[in-house]
Design an enzyme around this catalytic site. Structure first.
Site, PDB file in Angstrom:
ATOM      1  N   ASP A 136       0.857  -1.192   0.000  1.00 41.98           N
ATOM      2  CA  ASP A 136       0.000   0.000   0.000  1.00 41.98           C
ATOM      3  C   ASP A 136       0.892   1.240   0.000  1.00 41.98           C
ATOM      4  O   ASP A 136       1.744   1.394   0.873  1.00 41.98           O
ATOM      5  CB  ASP A 136      -0.878  -0.011   1.253  1.00 41.98           C
ATOM      6  CG  ASP A 136      -1.998   1.019   1.200  1.00 41.98           C
ATOM      7  OD1 ASP A 136      -1.778   2.114   0.639  1.00 41.98           O
ATOM      8  OD2 ASP A 136      -3.085   0.737   1.736  1.00 41.98           O
ATOM      9  N   TYR A 149      -1.115  -8.672  -8.392  1.00 42.81           N
ATOM     10  CA  TYR A 149      -1.165  -7.253  -8.745  1.00 42.81           C
ATOM     11  C   TYR A 149      -0.214  -6.934  -9.889  1.00 42.81           C
ATOM     12  O   TYR A 149      -0.529  -6.129 -10.769  1.00 42.81           O
ATOM     13  CB  TYR A 149      -0.818  -6.392  -7.530  1.00 42.81           C
ATOM     14  CG  TYR A 149      -1.960  -6.169  -6.581  1.00 42.81           C
ATOM     15  CD1 TYR A 149      -3.142  -5.578  -7.012  1.00 42.81           C
ATOM     16  CD2 TYR A 149      -1.867  -6.529  -5.240  1.00 42.81           C
ATOM     17  CE1 TYR A 149      -4.195  -5.367  -6.145  1.00 42.81           C
ATOM     18  CE2 TYR A 149      -2.922  -6.325  -4.357  1.00 42.81           C
ATOM     19  CZ  TYR A 149      -4.078  -5.740  -4.820  1.00 42.81           C
ATOM     20  OH  TYR A 149      -5.128  -5.530  -3.957  1.00 42.81           O
TER      21      TYR A 149
END
Length: 217
Positions: free
Chosen positions: A118, A193
């Site tokens: 993140d 991702y």
């Protein structure tokens, strides 16, 4: 990432406690006993649904891997993959990485992976970034002398911040790519991702950083 509540998750995790290790603080200093061998141990902080750790463990049976993920509804997906095909050199921890130094003894880990963490872009959230100095100190505490961090992201801002943070901490940057998928780097194993972002044309950044064994002059 929006997390979907999975009411069965904790029951599943408790049922497979030999894969998702409960009370990891009780294992500190004894992880090689958990695996039953003397192989080196690599960890991934923020392992998500576990594809990277799963593929790494399959490709490198001579290394033990531990994926750390704080979100129960996410780590249960990684567990489901291992229920389907258990990989003996891969374990999971469903805890927050802020407690890393409680889970492992000093020098117990050989390498740390940080993949698509993140970015926490707001300045007031800087301390939450997994490459902030507090986290770097925790990694150093559990790593062997001269241990390494391997970091990948598609977020340029986070990458630039991380390079600065590592350099200020005194780490040696031993490998750097500003466009990993168009580089000569071999053996890259993608995360979920990474596959998603690269398919959209995002550039992937990668750095390997090593803790110094001697203080800077």
């Amino acid at each position: 990432m929006r997390l979907r509540h999975k009411p069965y998750a904790m029951d599943r995790i408790n049922e497979y406690s030999h894969i998702v290790i409960g009370n990891p603080e009780e294992r500190a200093g004894n992880w090689k006993e958990v695996f039953g061998n003397e192989q080196p141990i690599h960890i991934e902080v923020g392992t998500g649904r576990g594809r990277f750790m799963y593929d790494m463990a399959k490709a490198n049976p001579h290394i033990n891997y531990i994926g750390i993920e704080k979100f129960t509804s996410v780590v249960v997906d990684a567990l489901d993959k291992l229920i389907e095909e258990e990989v003996p050199n891969l374990k999971l921890i469903n805890k927050d990485a802020e407690d890393l130094t409680v889970f492992f003894a000093k020098g117990e880990i050989d390498r740390v992976y940080l993949n698509f963490s993140d970015p926490w872009p707001k300045k007031r959230h800087t301390k939450r970034r997994l490459t902030y100095k507090t986290f770097l100190r925790n990694y150093e505490e559990v790593l062997v002398e001269g241990g390494e961090i391997h970091f990948k992201t598609d977020n340029q801002g986070l990458f630039e911040y991380s390079l600065m943070s590592m350099a200020e901490y005194g780490m040696l940057l031993t490998y750097l790519s500003l466009d990993l998928h168009n580089s000569d780097f071999e053996g890259n194993i993608m995360t979920e991702y990474e596959e998603k972002f690269s398919s959209k044309g995002h550039r992937i950044y990668r750095v390997e950083a090593k803790y110094r064994t001697e203080p800077m002059q």
